[in-house]
Write a protein that holds these residues in place. Structure first.
Motif, short mmCIF file in Angstrom:
data_model
loop_
_atom_site.label_atom_id
_atom_site.label_comp_id
_atom_site.label_asym_id
_atom_site.label_seq_id
_atom_site.Cartn_x
_atom_site.Cartn_y
_atom_site.Cartn_z
N ALA A 175 67.60 55.06 11.14
CA ALA A 175 67.16 54.77 9.77
C ALA A 175 67.36 53.31 9.40
O ALA A 175 66.52 52.71 8.72
CB ALA A 175 67.92 55.67 8.80
N ALA B 37 62.03 54.50 3.69
CA ALA B 37 63.36 54.28 4.27
C ALA B 37 64.47 54.29 3.23
O ALA B 37 65.54 54.86 3.46
CB ALA B 37 63.37 52.95 5.04
N GLU C 84 63.62 52.27 11.47
CA GLU C 84 62.76 52.73 10.37
C GLU C 84 62.94 51.92 9.09
O GLU C 84 62.44 52.30 8.04
CB GLU C 84 63.05 54.21 10.09
CG GLU C 84 62.76 55.12 11.27
CD GLU C 84 63.18 56.55 11.02
OE1 GLU C 84 62.81 57.43 11.83
OE2 GLU C 84 63.89 56.81 10.02
N ALA C 85 63.65 50.80 9.19
CA ALA C 85 63.97 50.02 7.99
C ALA C 85 62.73 49.51 7.26
O ALA C 85 62.76 49.30 6.04
CB ALA C 85 64.87 48.86 8.35
N ARG D 33 65.34 57.82 2.31
CA ARG D 33 65.89 58.64 3.39
C ARG D 33 67.34 58.27 3.72
O ARG D 33 68.15 59.15 4.03
CB ARG D 33 65.03 58.48 4.65
CG ARG D 33 65.52 59.30 5.84
CD ARG D 33 64.52 59.29 6.97
NE ARG D 33 64.95 60.12 8.06
CZ ARG D 33 65.59 59.67 9.15
NH1 ARG D 33 65.83 58.38 9.28
NH2 ARG D 33 65.96 60.49 10.10
N LEU D 34 67.67 56.98 3.65
CA LEU D 34 68.99 56.53 4.09
C LEU D 34 70.14 57.25 3.39
O LEU D 34 71.09 57.68 4.08
CB LEU D 34 69.10 55.01 3.91
CG LEU D 34 70.36 54.36 4.48
CD1 LEU D 34 70.47 54.64 5.97
CD2 LEU D 34 70.33 52.85 4.22
N LYS E 105 59.89 51.11 6.94
CA LYS E 105 59.04 52.20 6.46
C LYS E 105 59.13 52.32 4.93
O LYS E 105 60.20 52.09 4.35
CB LYS E 105 59.43 53.53 7.11
CG LYS E 105 59.42 53.51 8.63
CD LYS E 105 58.05 53.18 9.19
CE LYS E 105 58.06 53.22 10.72
NZ LYS E 105 56.76 52.83 11.29
#
Length: 217
Positions: A118, A128, A122-123, A131-132, A125
């Protein structure tokens, strides 16, 4: 028969002990078994010679005579089963230690690896940032459960075992995030693992590959 393992020619972590060969080195050091290391580049890991040892093109691998293995958990279990020092003699305690090995790899490590994904892969996205916090909450849930089970004990089930070796190795991945510090008992547990002479030898050997300095005696 000489034991040979593979390791990164240059580890992505710069020698901080997070590469999985450190776990195998630690197990061999605890068991008092000499070993050799064959360093491989990222390019070589994708070549047929290495893929014959590890079909997914990763490290570490383990070779001893006619035996060739991959997957860190399987390698550490093999070492622990063959040599004294990592599994209890009592059958029930032995089974519990193996259970903790699986728990480290299958229950505790996945959300921790998800955090790495993440934050790094995926930073960029658009989702992101949402989600984190969910990933971090899952980690905190797992650490809370583990902390409750460990309590004020030094190790997970009596004496140090391969279960602790794997769990400490997994938890070390959290140090840079600061999440581990939210659980002082687990931070102290990891510190006890790192203080073991066998771990220090394994860590320094892996660090030496990345710094070019010989390990201290």
């Amino acid at each position: 028969m000489t034991i040979t393992i593979t390791a990164f020619e240059r580890s992505p972590d710069g020698g901080k002990g997070l590469a999985r060969d450190t776990r195998v080195r630690w197990a061999l050091e605890e068991a008092g078994q000499p070993y050799e290391v064959r360093l491989v580049s990222f390019a070589a890991m994708k070549q047929p010679t290495h893929l014959a040892l590890h079909p997914f093109g990763q490290i570490p691998t383990y070779e001893e005579g006619d035996l060739a293995m991959f997957e860190t958990g399987a390698i550490v279990l093999h070492i622990a089963a063959r040599h004294a020092g990592l599994l209890p003699d009592d059958a029930c305690a032995r089974a519990r230690a193996i259970t903790w090995m699986f728990a480290a790899l299958n229950t505790v490590e996945p959300p921790i690896l998800d955090l790495v994904t993440a934050r790094i892969l995926e930073a960029d996205k658009p989702w992101a940032r949402q989600r984190l916090p969910l990933v971090i909450d899952r980690i905190r849930d797992r650490l809370g459960q583990l902390s409750a089970r460990l309590g004020d004990a030094d190790w997970l089930d009596g004496a140090f075992s391969a279960g602790d070796l794997m769990m400490v190795s997994v938890l070390l991945r959290l140090r840079a995030s600061g999440i581990l510090d939210e659980f002082p008992d687990l931070a102290a547990y990891v510190a006890r693992g790192e203080a073991r002479p066998a771990y220090r030898r394994a860590f320094e050997a892996q660090l030496a590959v990345n710094t070019g300095k010989a390990p201290t005696a």
